[in-house]
Motif scaffolding. Structure first.
Motif, PDB file in Angstrom:
ATOM      1  N   GLN A  61     -51.606  15.577 -39.919  1.00 19.85           N
ATOM      2  CA  GLN A  61     -51.680  14.215 -40.441  1.00 19.85           C
ATOM      3  C   GLN A  61     -50.303  13.592 -40.277  1.00 19.85           C
ATOM      4  N   ALA A  62     -50.247  12.470 -39.552  1.00 21.35           N
ATOM      5  CA  ALA A  62     -48.975  11.825 -39.248  1.00 21.35           C
ATOM      6  C   ALA A  62     -48.668  10.724 -40.241  1.00 21.35           C
ATOM      7  N   ASP A  64     -45.009   7.940 -41.245  1.00 21.23           N
ATOM      8  CA  ASP A  64     -43.904   7.271 -40.551  1.00 21.23           C
ATOM      9  C   ASP A  64     -42.730   8.207 -40.254  1.00 21.23           C
ATOM     10  N   VAL A  67     -44.820  14.715 -40.135  1.00 17.25           N
ATOM     11  CA  VAL A  67     -46.156  15.133 -39.732  1.00 17.25           C
ATOM     12  C   VAL A  67     -46.472  16.387 -40.536  1.00 17.25           C
ATOM     13  N   SER A  87     -43.385  17.317 -32.414  1.00 15.56           N
ATOM     14  CA  SER A  87     -44.215  16.121 -32.472  1.00 15.56           C
ATOM     15  C   SER A  87     -43.663  15.110 -31.486  1.00 15.56           C
ATOM     16  N   SER A  89     -44.043  10.908 -30.019  1.00 15.80           N
ATOM     17  CA  SER A  89     -44.511   9.557 -30.335  1.00 15.80           C
ATOM     18  C   SER A  89     -45.561   9.138 -29.304  1.00 15.80           C
ATOM     19  N   ALA A  90     -46.095   7.935 -29.488  1.00 10.43           N
ATOM     20  CA  ALA A  90     -47.141   7.438 -28.589  1.00 10.43           C
ATOM     21  C   ALA A  90     -46.646   7.319 -27.148  1.00 10.43           C
ATOM     22  N   ARG A 120     -42.592   7.595 -35.937  1.00  8.13           N
ATOM     23  CA  ARG A 120     -43.973   8.008 -36.196  1.00  8.13           C
ATOM     24  C   ARG A 120     -44.446   8.942 -35.081  1.00  8.13           C
ATOM     25  N   GLY A 121     -44.840  10.143 -35.466  1.00 10.58           N
ATOM     26  CA  GLY A 121     -45.358  11.113 -34.509  1.00 10.58           C
ATOM     27  C   GLY A 121     -46.856  10.970 -34.359  1.00 10.58           C
ATOM     28  N   THR A 122     -47.343  11.151 -33.165  1.00 13.55           N
ATOM     29  CA  THR A 122     -48.788  11.057 -32.916  1.00 13.55           C
ATOM     30  C   THR A 122     -49.396  12.401 -32.539  1.00 13.55           C
ATOM     31  N   THR A 123     -48.559  13.452 -32.403  1.00 16.96           N
ATOM     32  CA  THR A 123     -49.051  14.776 -32.047  1.00 16.96           C
ATOM     33  C   THR A 123     -48.380  15.830 -32.922  1.00 16.96           C
TER      34      THR A 123
END
Length: 132
Positions: A61-62, A64, A67, A87, A89-90, A120-123
């Motif tokens: 769950q990410a 700001d 993660v 992690s 980012s996009a 913010r990490g997306t992975t």
């Protein structure tokens, strides 16, 4: 009359230099083969027998600046080690990376860890686990 033979009589003058060179090459080739097999055996043992910790990411769950990663770790009882998570980012830039240590007598550990990020990490990606 026949043509005189240029071949030496068998067994009269010892081995020819070609036969000695062939024997030397056979010995060197055999030694190199044994060394190669020993190296392959060493690396196979090191890779299979020494890999005492494995893990997988169950969910993440990410937020700001962090993660939260649900990690399931399987290890030999009493073994200790660490797993590396990262992690991105996009846009694919790495925003966080950390090692998480696992110790104790349990052979299976189900844990939620927090990976701090710079954006913010997306992975949440498991890079690997190592004993020690």
């Amino acid at each position: 009359m026949g043509t005189p033979s240029t071949r030496l009589p068998e067994g009269r003058y010892g081995r020819s230099s070609d036969e000695r060179a062939d024997r030397g090459l056979k010995i060197v080739g055999s030694l190199l083969g044994v060394v190669l097999l020993a190296l392959i055996g060493y690396f196979a043992y090191h890779y299979v027998a020494r890999n005492e910790i494995s893990a997988q990411v169950i969910a993440f769950q990410a937020a700001d600046d962090e993660v939260r990663v649900h990690l399931e770790v399987h290890k030999d009882a009493g073994a200790s080690g660490y797993c590396t998570l990262r992690s991105q980012s996009a846009d694919g830039a790495e925003v966080g990376r950390a090692d998480f240590r696992f110790t104790g007598p349990a052979a299976s550990i189900d844990k939620v860890v927090t990976l701090r990020t710079t954006a913010r990490g997306t992975t949440a990606e498991l890079l690997g686990c190592h004993a020690g």
